[in-house]
Design a protein around this motif. Structure first.
Motif, PDB file in Angstrom:
ATOM      1  N   UNK A  29     -24.534  52.442   4.443  1.00  0.00           N
ATOM      2  CA  UNK A  29     -24.236  53.431   4.730  1.00  0.00           C
ATOM      3  C   UNK A  29     -24.719  54.756   4.343  1.00  0.00           C
ATOM      4  N   UNK A  30     -25.524  54.936   3.438  1.00  0.00           N
ATOM      5  CA  UNK A  30     -26.195  55.339   2.219  1.00  0.00           C
ATOM      6  C   UNK A  30     -27.005  56.160   3.334  1.00  0.00           C
ATOM      7  N   UNK A  31     -27.974  55.032   3.219  1.00  0.00           N
ATOM      8  CA  UNK A  31     -29.170  55.450   3.652  1.00  0.00           C
ATOM      9  C   UNK A  31     -30.046  53.664   3.203  1.00  0.00           C
ATOM     10  N   UNK A  32     -31.040  54.210   4.154  1.00  0.00           N
ATOM     11  CA  UNK A  32     -32.214  52.677   4.031  1.00  0.00           C
ATOM     12  C   UNK A  32     -33.961  53.257   2.955  1.00  0.00           C
ATOM     13  N   UNK A  33     -33.975  54.632   2.325  1.00  0.00           N
ATOM     14  CA  UNK A  33     -34.724  54.869   1.691  1.00  0.00           C
ATOM     15  C   UNK A  33     -34.561  54.522   0.066  1.00  0.00           C
ATOM     16  N   UNK A  34     -35.684  53.557  -0.702  1.00  0.00           N
ATOM     17  CA  UNK A  34     -35.344  54.255  -2.012  1.00  0.00           C
ATOM     18  C   UNK A  34     -35.559  55.276  -2.787  1.00  0.00           C
ATOM     19  N   UNK A  35     -34.670  55.549  -3.568  1.00  0.00           N
ATOM     20  CA  UNK A  35     -34.804  56.961  -3.795  1.00  0.00           C
ATOM     21  C   UNK A  35     -36.234  56.814  -5.279  1.00  0.00           C
ATOM     22  N   UNK A  36     -36.584  55.883  -5.456  1.00  0.00           N
ATOM     23  CA  UNK A  36     -37.298  56.389  -5.875  1.00  0.00           C
ATOM     24  C   UNK A  36     -39.558  56.875  -5.656  1.00  0.00           C
ATOM     25  N   UNK A  37     -39.342  56.146  -5.183  1.00  0.00           N
ATOM     26  CA  UNK A  37     -40.792  55.883  -3.909  1.00  0.00           C
ATOM     27  C   UNK A  37     -40.840  56.466  -2.487  1.00  0.00           C
ATOM     28  N   UNK A  38     -39.438  55.684  -2.060  1.00  0.00           N
ATOM     29  CA  UNK A  38     -39.157  56.115  -0.949  1.00  0.00           C
ATOM     30  C   UNK A  38     -39.610  55.487   0.701  1.00  0.00           C
ATOM     31  N   UNK A  39     -40.135  54.356   0.081  1.00  0.00           N
ATOM     32  CA  UNK A  39     -39.840  52.712   0.677  1.00  0.00           C
ATOM     33  C   UNK A  39     -38.424  52.223   1.082  1.00  0.00           C
ATOM     34  N   UNK A  40     -38.573  51.839   1.978  1.00  0.00           N
ATOM     35  CA  UNK A  40     -37.624  50.682   3.230  1.00  0.00           C
ATOM     36  C   UNK A  40     -36.665  50.270   1.203  1.00  0.00           C
ATOM     37  N   UNK A  41     -35.136  50.323   1.340  1.00  0.00           N
ATOM     38  CA  UNK A  41     -34.393  49.578   0.319  1.00  0.00           C
ATOM     39  C   UNK A  41     -33.334  49.389   1.318  1.00  0.00           C
ATOM     40  N   UNK A  42     -33.025  48.083   0.738  1.00  0.00           N
ATOM     41  CA  UNK A  42     -31.350  48.184   2.046  1.00  0.00           C
ATOM     42  C   UNK A  42     -30.200  47.773   0.856  1.00  0.00           C
ATOM     43  N   UNK A  43     -30.508  47.812  -0.827  1.00  0.00           N
ATOM     44  CA  UNK A  43     -29.431  47.590  -1.776  1.00  0.00           C
ATOM     45  C   UNK A  43     -29.693  48.524  -2.919  1.00  0.00           C
ATOM     46  N   UNK A  44     -28.303  48.764  -3.594  1.00  0.00           N
ATOM     47  CA  UNK A  44     -28.603  49.013  -4.931  1.00  0.00           C
ATOM     48  C   UNK A  44     -28.935  48.236  -6.257  1.00  0.00           C
ATOM     49  N   UNK A  45     -30.025  48.512  -6.447  1.00  0.00           N
ATOM     50  CA  UNK A  45     -30.635  47.537  -7.743  1.00  0.00           C
ATOM     51  C   UNK A  45     -30.250  48.772  -9.204  1.00  0.00           C
ATOM     52  N   UNK A  46     -29.461  47.421 -10.185  1.00  0.00           N
ATOM     53  CA  UNK A  46     -29.728  48.263 -11.120  1.00  0.00           C
ATOM     54  C   UNK A  46     -29.309  49.670 -11.367  1.00  0.00           C
ATOM     55  N   UNK A  47     -28.276  49.994 -10.504  1.00  0.00           N
ATOM     56  CA  UNK A  47     -28.201  51.385 -10.481  1.00  0.00           C
ATOM     57  C   UNK A  47     -28.094  52.727  -9.597  1.00  0.00           C
ATOM     58  N   UNK A  48     -29.134  52.269  -8.495  1.00  0.00           N
ATOM     59  CA  UNK A  48     -29.560  53.252  -8.410  1.00  0.00           C
ATOM     60  C   UNK A  48     -30.161  52.359  -6.444  1.00  0.00           C
ATOM     61  N   UNK A  49     -30.419  52.877  -5.566  1.00  0.00           N
ATOM     62  CA  UNK A  49     -30.927  52.194  -4.053  1.00  0.00           C
ATOM     63  C   UNK A  49     -32.214  52.460  -4.297  1.00  0.00           C
ATOM     64  N   UNK A  50     -33.013  51.048  -4.543  1.00  0.00           N
ATOM     65  CA  UNK A  50     -34.526  50.806  -4.447  1.00  0.00           C
ATOM     66  C   UNK A  50     -34.897  49.934  -3.932  1.00  0.00           C
ATOM     67  N   UNK A  51     -36.373  49.754  -3.441  1.00  0.00           N
ATOM     68  CA  UNK A  51     -37.327  48.874  -2.644  1.00  0.00           C
ATOM     69  C   UNK A  51     -37.822  47.645  -3.548  1.00  0.00           C
TER      70      UNK A  51
END
Length: 413
Positions: A29-51
């Motif tokens: 619902x937030x996004x499907x893009x990694x906040x670090x590199x822009x790759x596809x991401x589905x879950x929050x890892x260690x505090x940030x949505x990331x691949x």
């Protein structure tokens, strides 16, 4: 390198779920893009949505930010899918900026330990699940030990290898014409039509690449300790292929094949199929330039990395009969390549990167064989380079000053 792009604002603490395995519906619902590199991401890892790649990267480096390699570009690297492996310092800084926390790694480890303990005590636990957890734990231990061995090796031999790496990079950059090419490309819009024809000269660009690689190889003491006939033989065997592989780095770094005027100029000599294939290959090249520079010096001391026999008497020359003269150099540079990969990327990613490099190299030498066999202009250019190189070697036969290389390393052993 371009300045770092404006980074999006990180999530607030209310938005962050401290468990790395957040419900997928919440993250999507937030996004499907990694906040670090822009790759596809589905879950929050260690505090940030990331691949998965950035999650693994942060898990490996989040506990020791002070030990990562320093940025060479004033901490202004742009981090995206193509460049995320290039600068560890800037990638880690962006992870923290996006909200990742090393404390959440500890929390995840604690949960895994409790879960493992519970599985062992529960007699009805599925045995296959327990085996998966055990295998995963063993792989983590092996990876950790490999990394620790490399970082804890403070022997003079280890230190001298990294000195050798620095010398290779410095020598390459000293003789490279890529920086000058970038200056020319940037000034292209201001040039007149007549100046365009002078600047956009593919034959001159190829000649400059040849001179660059000839000087790079000649600067090594591994080359200088060879006899004149052996030096000549080595260039005849390998210079063509080294130049071809170097051209992939040259074209990617300068981007000239994305400029229609340059691309069309090269097409007039090599044809559209070859040039479009080379452009595609250069764009697929590993983004780590240091890795490519080590590969170039390895190819330079190959027994023969050109699959076309350009010299009908080559099978009778002394260097081919005594290729052991090259084994010392080959061993040193190949070992350096692997240690560099392992220390920077870990075993699994190193194996993948090396495999991709081999694929690209095989593609390059296949195209080179076709071009050398069928293109008279290209053959004339490189044969001219070979002739000039022989003359330069003959003129400098008495110059045996050691600059860097295997001979330099032996001082520290």
């Amino acid at each position: 390198m371009s300045s770092k792009r404006k980074l999006p604002v990180s999530y607030s603490s209310q938005e962050i779920n401290t468990d790395s395995n957040v419900n997928k519906s919440e993250s999507s619902s937030r996004s499907n893009t990694c906040r670090i590199c822009g790759d596809t991401a589905r879950i929050i890892n260690y505090g940030a949505l990331s691949c998965q790649s950035c999650k693994t990267f942060f898990r490996r480096n989040g506990f020791r930010p002070d030990s990562v390699r320093l940025c060479n570009f004033d901490k202004c690297c742009e981090i995206n899918m193509q460049t995320r492996h290039t600068c560890t310092a800037c990638r880690l800084a962006k992870c923290f900026m996006m909200g990742m926390s090393s404390d959440l790694i500890r929390k995840e480890d604690t949960k895994k330990l409790k879960r493992t303990s519970s599985l062992k005590q529960n007699s009805t636990t599925d045995q296959s699940t327990s085996q998966d957890i055990t295998v995963h734990t063993v792989l983590q231990i092996v990876t950790s030990n490999t990394s620790n061995i490399l970082h804890s090796d403070q022997s003079s031999h280890f230190d001298s290898q990294w000195t050798l790496l620095s010398n290779i990079v410095h020598s390459h950059d000293t003789f490279s014409t890529m920086s000058q090419m970038l200056i020319t490309v940037n000034s292209l819009p201001a040039l007149s039509g007549e100046a365009h024809s002078i600047v956009i000269n593919p034959i001159e660009i190829i000649n400059q690449m040849c001179i660059s690689m000839q000087s790079f190889i000649s600067s090594s003491p591994d080359f200088r300790i060879l006899t004149l006939s052996e030096q000549t033989s080595l260039f005849e065997r390998n210079l063509h292929c080294v130049i071809a592989f170097y051209s992939t780095l040259f074209f990617r770094h300068t981007g000239i094949l994305r400029i229609p005027e340059y691309l069309n100029a090269f097409i007039t000599i090599y044809g559209s199929d070859i040039m479009l294939s080379l452009r595609h290959t250069s764009e697929q090249l590993d983004p780590d330039p240091t890795l490519i520079k080590i590969i170039l010096i390895i190819l330079a001391f190959s027994s023969n990395c050109l699959i076309v026999n350009t010299n009908k008497t080559m099978e009778r020359d002394s260097l081919l009969d005594g290729t052991f003269r090259l084994l010392g150099s080959q061993n040193v540079y190949v070992e350096l390549l692997w240690k560099y990969l392992i220390s920077k990327y870990g075993y699994d990613e190193s194996a993948l990167r090396f495999t991709r490099l081999i694929q690209i190299f095989l593609c390059v030498i296949k195209k080179l064989a076709i071009v050398y066999t069928n293109n008279a202009i290209h053959r004339k250019i490189l044969d001219g380079v070979t002739a000039r190189t022989k003359q330069i070697l003959a003129n400098n036969e008495n110059d045996r000053t050691l600059l860097w290389g295997k001979g330099f390393v032996s001082q520290f052993q």
